[in-house]
Write a protein that holds these residues in place. Structure first.
Motif, PDB file in Angstrom:
ATOM      1  N   TYR A   1       0.821  -1.197   0.000  1.00  0.00           N
ATOM      2  CA  TYR A   1       0.000   0.000   0.000  1.00  0.00           C
ATOM      3  C   TYR A   1       0.858   1.251   0.000  1.00  0.00           C
ATOM      4  O   TYR A   1       1.995   1.243   0.461  1.00  0.00           O
ATOM      5  N   VAL A   2       0.268   2.341  -0.490  1.00  0.00           N
ATOM      6  CA  VAL A   2       0.910   3.646  -0.436  1.00  0.00           C
ATOM      7  C   VAL A   2       0.139   4.488   0.566  1.00  0.00           C
ATOM      8  O   VAL A   2      -1.091   4.576   0.506  1.00  0.00           O
ATOM      9  N   LEU A   3       0.865   5.081   1.510  1.00  0.00           N
ATOM     10  CA  LEU A   3       0.295   6.007   2.478  1.00  0.00           C
ATOM     11  C   LEU A   3       0.705   7.412   2.062  1.00  0.00           C
ATOM     12  O   LEU A   3       1.839   7.620   1.630  1.00  0.00           O
ATOM     13  N   GLN A   4      -0.198   8.377   2.200  1.00  0.00           N
ATOM     14  CA  GLN A   4       0.124   9.748   1.828  1.00  0.00           C
ATOM     15  C   GLN A   4      -0.449  10.701   2.866  1.00  0.00           C
ATOM     16  O   GLN A   4      -1.579  10.534   3.325  1.00  0.00           O
ATOM     17  N   THR A   5       0.343  11.704   3.241  1.00  0.00           N
ATOM     18  CA  THR A   5      -0.110  12.703   4.191  1.00  0.00           C
ATOM     19  C   THR A   5       0.564  14.036   3.879  1.00  0.00           C
ATOM     20  O   THR A   5       1.468  14.095   3.038  1.00  0.00           O
ATOM     21  N   ASP A   6       0.126  15.075   4.553  1.00  0.00           N
ATOM     22  CA  ASP A   6       0.743  16.388   4.365  1.00  0.00           C
ATOM     23  C   ASP A   6       2.177  16.352   4.871  1.00  0.00           C
ATOM     24  O   ASP A   6       2.508  15.615   5.803  1.00  0.00           O
ATOM     25  N   TYR A   7       3.001  17.177   4.260  1.00  0.00           N
ATOM     26  CA  TYR A   7       4.424  17.222   4.599  1.00  0.00           C
ATOM     27  C   TYR A   7       4.636  17.570   6.066  1.00  0.00           C
ATOM     28  O   TYR A   7       4.098  18.550   6.565  1.00  0.00           O
ATOM     29  N   ARG A   8       5.399  16.721   6.753  1.00  0.00           N
ATOM     30  CA  ARG A   8       5.864  16.979   8.121  1.00  0.00           C
ATOM     31  C   ARG A   8       7.293  16.464   8.175  1.00  0.00           C
ATOM     32  O   ARG A   8       7.534  15.268   7.995  1.00  0.00           O
ATOM     33  N   GLU A   9       8.207  17.360   8.411  1.00  0.00           N
ATOM     34  CA  GLU A   9       9.633  17.013   8.352  1.00  0.00           C
ATOM     35  C   GLU A   9       9.996  15.852   9.257  1.00  0.00           C
ATOM     36  O   GLU A   9      10.801  14.993   8.890  1.00  0.00           O
ATOM     37  N   GLU A  10       9.394  15.772  10.434  1.00  0.00           N
ATOM     38  CA  GLU A  10       9.743  14.704  11.374  1.00  0.00           C
ATOM     39  C   GLU A  10       9.405  13.311  10.845  1.00  0.00           C
ATOM     40  O   GLU A  10       9.948  12.314  11.293  1.00  0.00           O
ATOM     41  N   LEU A  11       8.512  13.228   9.855  1.00  0.00           N
ATOM     42  CA  LEU A  11       8.158  11.920   9.299  1.00  0.00           C
ATOM     43  C   LEU A  11       9.181  11.411   8.287  1.00  0.00           C
ATOM     44  O   LEU A  11       9.212  10.220   7.979  1.00  0.00           O
ATOM     45  N   LEU A  12      10.033  12.276   7.796  1.00  0.00           N
ATOM     46  CA  LEU A  12      11.068  11.845   6.841  1.00  0.00           C
ATOM     47  C   LEU A  12      12.008  10.836   7.487  1.00  0.00           C
ATOM     48  O   LEU A  12      12.475   9.904   6.827  1.00  0.00           O
TER      49      LEU A  12
ATOM     50  N   TYR B   1       4.923  10.500   1.239  1.00  0.00           N
ATOM     51  CA  TYR B   1       4.321   9.183   1.097  1.00  0.00           C
ATOM     52  C   TYR B   1       5.278   8.109   1.600  1.00  0.00           C
ATOM     53  O   TYR B   1       6.475   8.348   1.794  1.00  0.00           O
ATOM     54  N   LYS B   2       4.713   6.939   1.809  1.00  0.00           N
ATOM     55  CA  LYS B   2       5.494   5.792   2.244  1.00  0.00           C
ATOM     56  C   LYS B   2       4.808   4.536   1.721  1.00  0.00           C
ATOM     57  O   LYS B   2       3.576   4.452   1.735  1.00  0.00           O
ATOM     58  N   GLU B   3       5.583   3.578   1.283  1.00  0.00           N
ATOM     59  CA  GLU B   3       5.039   2.297   0.859  1.00  0.00           C
ATOM     60  C   GLU B   3       5.169   1.321   2.018  1.00  0.00           C
ATOM     61  O   GLU B   3       6.230   1.247   2.654  1.00  0.00           O
ATOM     62  N   VAL B   4       4.086   0.600   2.307  1.00  0.00           N
ATOM     63  CA  VAL B   4       4.056  -0.330   3.438  1.00  0.00           C
ATOM     64  C   VAL B   4       3.352  -1.622   3.030  1.00  0.00           C
ATOM     65  O   VAL B   4       2.657  -1.674   2.025  1.00  0.00           O
ATOM     66  N   SER B   5       3.532  -2.640   3.868  1.00  0.00           N
ATOM     67  CA  SER B   5       2.831  -3.907   3.637  1.00  0.00           C
ATOM     68  C   SER B   5       1.541  -3.918   4.454  1.00  0.00           C
ATOM     69  O   SER B   5       1.337  -3.089   5.337  1.00  0.00           O
ATOM     70  N   PHE B   6       0.710  -4.884   4.188  1.00  0.00           N
ATOM     71  CA  PHE B   6      -0.557  -5.053   4.903  1.00  0.00           C
ATOM     72  C   PHE B   6      -0.324  -5.069   6.417  1.00  0.00           C
ATOM     73  O   PHE B   6      -1.050  -4.436   7.175  1.00  0.00           O
ATOM     74  N   ASN B   7       0.680  -5.800   6.868  1.00  0.00           N
ATOM     75  CA  ASN B   7       0.946  -5.951   8.302  1.00  0.00           C
ATOM     76  C   ASN B   7       1.404  -4.655   8.978  1.00  0.00           C
ATOM     77  O   ASN B   7       1.379  -4.561  10.197  1.00  0.00           O
ATOM     78  N   ASP B   8       1.826  -3.668   8.215  1.00  0.00           N
ATOM     79  CA  ASP B   8       2.255  -2.383   8.782  1.00  0.00           C
ATOM     80  C   ASP B   8       1.083  -1.464   9.103  1.00  0.00           C
ATOM     81  O   ASP B   8       1.253  -0.447   9.774  1.00  0.00           O
ATOM     82  N   ILE B   9      -0.092  -1.798   8.615  1.00  0.00           N
ATOM     83  CA  ILE B   9      -1.267  -0.934   8.804  1.00  0.00           C
ATOM     84  C   ILE B   9      -1.972  -1.316  10.096  1.00  0.00           C
ATOM     85  O   ILE B   9      -2.379  -2.454  10.287  1.00  0.00           O
ATOM     86  N   GLU B  10      -2.104  -0.326  10.983  1.00  0.00           N
ATOM     87  CA  GLU B  10      -2.724  -0.557  12.301  1.00  0.00           C
ATOM     88  C   GLU B  10      -4.246  -0.579  12.229  1.00  0.00           C
ATOM     89  O   GLU B  10      -4.899  -1.283  12.991  1.00  0.00           O
ATOM     90  N   SER B  11      -4.815   0.241  11.352  1.00  0.00           N
ATOM     91  CA  SER B  11      -6.255   0.368  11.226  1.00  0.00           C
ATOM     92  C   SER B  11      -6.547   0.994   9.874  1.00  0.00           C
ATOM     93  O   SER B  11      -5.742   1.788   9.377  1.00  0.00           O
ATOM     94  N   ALA B  12      -7.684   0.641   9.264  1.00  0.00           N
ATOM     95  CA  ALA B  12      -8.044   1.227   7.974  1.00  0.00           C
ATOM     96  C   ALA B  12      -9.555   1.371   7.882  1.00  0.00           C
ATOM     97  O   ALA B  12     -10.302   0.539   8.393  1.00  0.00           O
ATOM     98  N   TYR B  13      -9.974   2.446   7.213  1.00  0.00           N
ATOM     99  CA  TYR B  13     -11.396   2.753   7.142  1.00  0.00           C
ATOM    100  C   TYR B  13     -11.667   3.744   6.024  1.00  0.00           C
ATOM    101  O   TYR B  13     -10.795   4.462   5.561  1.00  0.00           O
ATOM    102  N   SER B  14     -12.914   3.765   5.615  1.00  0.00           N
ATOM    103  CA  SER B  14     -13.405   4.720   4.636  1.00  0.00           C
ATOM    104  C   SER B  14     -14.049   5.870   5.413  1.00  0.00           C
ATOM    105  O   SER B  14     -14.728   5.646   6.415  1.00  0.00           O
ATOM    106  N   VAL B  15     -13.844   7.107   4.953  1.00  0.00           N
ATOM    107  CA  VAL B  15     -14.404   8.279   5.632  1.00  0.00           C
ATOM    108  C   VAL B  15     -15.311   9.038   4.667  1.00  0.00           C
ATOM    109  O   VAL B  15     -14.940   9.290   3.523  1.00  0.00           O
ATOM    110  N   ASN B  16     -16.501   9.391   5.144  1.00  0.00           N
ATOM    111  CA  ASN B  16     -17.416  10.287   4.435  1.00  0.00           C
ATOM    112  C   ASN B  16     -17.928  11.309   5.437  1.00  0.00           C
ATOM    113  O   ASN B  16     -18.048  11.018   6.632  1.00  0.00           O
ATOM    114  N   THR B  17     -18.254  12.485   4.943  1.00  0.00           N
ATOM    115  CA  THR B  17     -18.731  13.563   5.809  1.00  0.00           C
ATOM    116  C   THR B  17     -20.213  13.801   5.540  1.00  0.00           C
ATOM    117  O   THR B  17     -20.647  13.856   4.385  1.00  0.00           O
TER     118      THR B  17
END
Length: 145
Positions: free
Chosen positions: A26-37, A52-68
């Motif tokens: 999976y690819v994770l993407q978030t706003d730029y934060r220097e400490e995450l580099l 962004y960061k590429e991770v495996s299934f086992n690296d994901i702690e929780s996942a969900y769909s969001v709607n407002t």
């Protein structure tokens, strides 16, 4: 205000947009934060304000769909967008029945509302199959008092 409508995952306690790249990667993407580099995130060459960061299934702690969603004139609406205190809303079935406003050929009911007209505003989080769901299912952004 930014309206969220996407897939999100938590990795190392950090919430990111995510999508599957290939077979349980999976690819994770978030706003730029220097400490995450230093945690393996890389700067997105296309959009420098994102990382962004590429991770495996086992690296994901929780996942969900969001709607407002919101309540407007006493009924639940899907929030499509928000900008400068103006909201674009799509009625759900109960609202369509009440206002007698249904999708027709080349027409989908859309409502515009000011922020002050929105009674409540919340995010609904729905589990994604095969992932852990470890978050609040509803997060209120604006709640009636």
């Amino acid at each position: 205000m930014k309206i969220r409508r996407d897939f999100f995952a938590k990795h190392m306690g950090i919430e990111c947009r995510f999508w599957e790249k290939q077979n349980n990667f999976y690819v994770l993407q978030t706003d730029y934060r220097e400490e995450l580099l230093s945690k393996g995130y890389r700067i997105d060459n296309e959009l420098k304000s994102r990382i962004y960061k590429e991770v495996s299934f086992n690296d994901i702690e929780s996942a969900y769909s969001v709607n407002t969603f919101c309540t407007y004139k006493g009924f639940k609406f899907f929030v499509e967008s928000a900008s400068n205190g103006e909201y674009t809303l799509r009625p759900l079935e109960e609202a369509m029945n009440h206002f007698n406003d249904f999708p027709k050929h080349a027409y989908d009911p859309v409502y515009e509302a000011k922020e002050s007209e929105i009674e409540e505003l919340w995010e609904e989080r729905i589990p994604i199959d095969k992932f852990v769901f470890d978050t609040e299912p509803i997060i209120y952004i604006k709640k009636k008092v």
